[in-house]
Motif scaffolding. Sequence first.
Motif, short mmCIF file in Angstrom:
data_model
loop_
_atom_site.label_atom_id
_atom_site.label_comp_id
_atom_site.label_asym_id
_atom_site.label_seq_id
_atom_site.Cartn_x
_atom_site.Cartn_y
_atom_site.Cartn_z
N THR A 151 0.43 -1.08 -0.33
CA THR A 151 0.55 0.05 -0.10
C THR A 151 0.32 1.07 -0.10
O THR A 151 0.55 1.95 -0.71
CB THR A 151 -0.92 -0.28 1.18
N GLY A 218 -3.75 -2.81 -0.53
CA GLY A 218 -3.20 -1.29 -1.52
C GLY A 218 -4.44 -0.16 -1.61
O GLY A 218 -4.12 0.20 -0.53
N ALA A 221 -6.61 1.93 1.08
CA ALA A 221 -6.16 2.02 2.48
C ALA A 221 -7.18 3.35 3.05
O ALA A 221 -7.93 3.50 3.97
CB ALA A 221 -4.92 2.57 2.50
N CYS A 242 -2.95 -4.15 8.20
CA CYS A 242 -2.54 -4.07 5.65
C CYS A 242 -2.38 -5.63 5.92
O CYS A 242 -0.97 -6.32 6.53
CB CYS A 242 -1.70 -2.93 6.07
#
Length: 347
Positions: A151, A218, A221, A242
């Motif tokens: 991310t 990704g 977020a 995450c």
Amino acid sequence: MASRIVTTSPDVTVSTNLGAWVNRRGVFDRHLKNDVFRDAKLASAQRWGMSPEGQHIELGIAEQNLFLLMSALGLSHSLYGARLLPVGTVYDPFVNRGLDALIYACYQDARFMLVSTPSGLTLAPEGGQHQSVNTPLIGIAQDRLASYEPTYADELSILMRWGFEHMQKPDGSAVWLRLSTRGLEQPARSLDPAAVIAGGHWMVAPAAGARIAIAFQGPVAPEAIAAFEELRTEEPGAGLLCITSPDRLHAGWLESKRKARGGFGAPSWVEELLAPLAADAAIVTILDGHPAAHAWLGAVRGQKVVPLGVDHFGQSGDIPDLYREYGLDTDSILDACAQAFWGSALG
């Protein structure tokens, strides 16, 4: 190391941000060729001079050729005794155009780094042709290909460093980085590289016995974080996970189960991640891709999973509109949290 890197791209060199590398290292050609833009005295940020010393191979719109080339470059160590570090960039939805060649490249154990961007709906105004749905599932299913979707830039830095090492190990493989062109605010933090490489880390760790967590992957977020902040007003112990690689989490889990059947082996990383949650906890997952990439998480410890993602495409619009249309926006995440509680805790 830089002298061993060879980059290539099918027509999207500049739009996948290889421009600065090409300006410094040049385009490969068997013969010396001038930069036509400079010869014509046209202003250009790009330098397209070509020579036998160039380290970028420019392709036309030919994704099949991209993977054929990546396969050949990625086998240089066994063919010629000198290793190259190939890096190929492509728009994420167009991985499917060269999928046959990608599969055979992995079958031959070619070593390369594939970077596919933009992913998901992030080129939303261009319609369905530039939207990807199934690529996370390809990353999970394809053998000899370690697939990641970081991310943030700090995660990407860890994974690129690891990836170049992993490509050279006897038991290594090719590496796939699914990235986004969506601008995100970057957090100031200290990360555990091992957790990022293993497939995921808690951005906010859950309290022991927490009843719910949100897991994202990704460029969704911002929506996931906004939903989490709202969720915490009702469930202070909730966690925010995450996921950097459902592929690595899933592979580690399967390997752990195989070892357990043989009477040895430790819990997998995904089991350790989910262990703080209550046995009957709910996990709401979200990614800009097919929700099946996360749906399997419920099988790890028998916890309930409500997976959000994109299972069809074709609408054109801006990102907020399409995230709302396909249920990736903050309200949809909160609705899924309420659904996970059967309306009891948040309703």
